[in-house]
Design an enzyme around this catalytic site. Structure first.
Site, short mmCIF file in Angstrom:
data_model
loop_
_atom_site.label_atom_id
_atom_site.label_comp_id
_atom_site.label_asym_id
_atom_site.label_seq_id
_atom_site.Cartn_x
_atom_site.Cartn_y
_atom_site.Cartn_z
N SER A 39 0.79 -1.26 0.01
CA SER A 39 0.17 0.12 0.05
C SER A 39 0.80 1.27 0.06
O SER A 39 0.12 2.32 -0.24
CB SER A 39 -1.00 0.09 1.28
OG SER A 39 -0.24 -0.36 2.49
N ASP A 256 -3.74 7.90 7.94
CA ASP A 256 -4.37 6.61 8.73
C ASP A 256 -3.50 6.16 9.50
O ASP A 256 -2.19 6.68 9.57
CB ASP A 256 -5.14 5.67 7.96
CG ASP A 256 -4.53 4.88 7.11
OD1 ASP A 256 -3.17 4.79 7.42
OD2 ASP A 256 -4.93 4.29 6.20
N HIS A 259 -0.48 4.76 7.17
CA HIS A 259 0.05 5.62 6.09
C HIS A 259 0.42 6.81 6.08
O HIS A 259 -0.64 7.54 6.60
CB HIS A 259 -1.18 5.15 4.88
CG HIS A 259 -1.29 3.68 4.52
ND1 HIS A 259 -2.52 3.06 5.00
CD2 HIS A 259 -0.54 2.57 4.32
CE1 HIS A 259 -2.25 1.84 5.06
NE2 HIS A 259 -1.20 1.33 4.40
#
Ligand SMILES: *[C@@H]1O[C@H](CO)[C@@H](O)[C@H](O)[C@H]1NC(C)=O
Ligand SMILES: *[C@@H]1O[C@H](CO)[C@@H](O)[C@H](O)[C@H]1NC(C)=O
Length: 280
Positions: A39, A256, A259
């Protein structure tokens, strides 16, 4: 995931590996970027059905709506592409291999994945499978040797293998070695690739020290915070948002729990830039 886990995660994460296929100096304009991993570098491969990155408020800074990036804006891939003076490469799942479409390379990364099976990724392609996708394209002559002369592979294995290990209390093999082995077969056709590790951990550490970001225990606090035990982006069945946003997004390092924000990644990129300049 609690703050403590988040912090442990931060301590463990962060291996990025860079490989230039040929000397790239002076020919950055033709560069292609091939991206593998998780990610931190995914720009839209994770399925809409499972990835929170496809839900608001992800993407509010860039491109202005959710785009499958796990951030409010740009992720590492976008910054590395700008370093190479090219556009961010197309996500593999768009499944369009028209030469114009893929002239800047392809992004194979899927959020939640690692080298080994991970908790988050269910059936998402792991590192080996992502590399297989690339090899299939080469064997179909989607890219020919000539095309790959000035290409760069960006690999992010930030922590999903570790997180899975922590959660399962199991044993982990030396995934860096396996990764290297996979990558070595990646460009067999072209001249010997050079492998370069960029220390993302160090880059995170120095970015986190910037004045732009708060100090003390506010530092690791994400801008998008879930409420009632939910996650950023979650909306309940009555349409009520189960998250709140911070006031100063530009001063938040984390978007978040895991990230960085657009600004966070920019800071990490600036920390990495001297080594990038030396290497490419
Ligand atoms: C990666 O995924 C493929 C396909 O699901 C699987 O066969 C392979 O064993 C996986 N690799 C590792 C190291 O777990
Ligand atoms: C986790 O590891 C510890 C230390 O090796 C061990 O004592 C414990 O039984 C393990 N727990 C599980 C669920 O495997």
């Amino acid at each position: 995931m609690g703050k403590k886990t988040c912090f442990i995660f931060l301590c463990l994460l962060c291996l990025a590996l860079f490989s230039t296929v040929n000397g790239l100096k002076g020919q950055r304009f033709d560069a292609k970027l091939f991206v593998f991993g998780d990610s931190y570098v995914d720009t839209g491969n994770s399925p809409r059905s499972i990835a929170k990155a496809w839900k608001p408020p992800y993407g509010i800074t860039y491109p202005g709506k959710p785009s499958g990036r796990f951030s409010d804006g740009r992720v590492l891939t976008d910054y590395i592409a700008s370093f190479l003076r090219i556009r961010s490469p197309m996500p593999y799942v768009l499944n369009n291999f028209n030469p114009t479409f893929i002239r800047y390379g392809i992004n194979f990364a899927h959020g939640g994945t690692g080298v080994f099976p991970t908790l988050d990724a269910s059936n998402q392609p792991n590192m080996t499978t992502q590399i297989d996708f690339f090899q299939q394209l080469i064997s179909k002559n989607v890219y020919i040797k000539e095309n790959l002369r000035s290409s760069v592979a960006l690999v992010s294995l930030a922590g999903n293998d570790y997180a899975t290990y922590l959660a399962k209390n199991g044993t982990i093999e030396s995934h860096n070695e396996l990764l290297l082995e996979n990558l070595l077969s990646l460009n067999k056709e072209s001249s010997a690739p050079v492998f370069i590790y960029l220390d993302l951990y160090k880059a995170f550490s120095s970015a986190l020290k910037l004045q732009q970001f708060p100090s003390g225990n506010q530092l690791l606090k994400p801008c998008c915070t879930g409420v009632d035990g939910e996650d950023c982006g979650f909306v309940d069945k009555n349409g009520i948002r189960k998250y709140v946003l911070c006031r100063n997004l530009r001063q938040s390092f984390f978007w978040d729990l895991l990230h960085p924000t657009n600004e966070g990644w920019r800071a990490v990129y600036f920390a990495l830039r001297p080594s990038l300049k030396n290497l490419l």
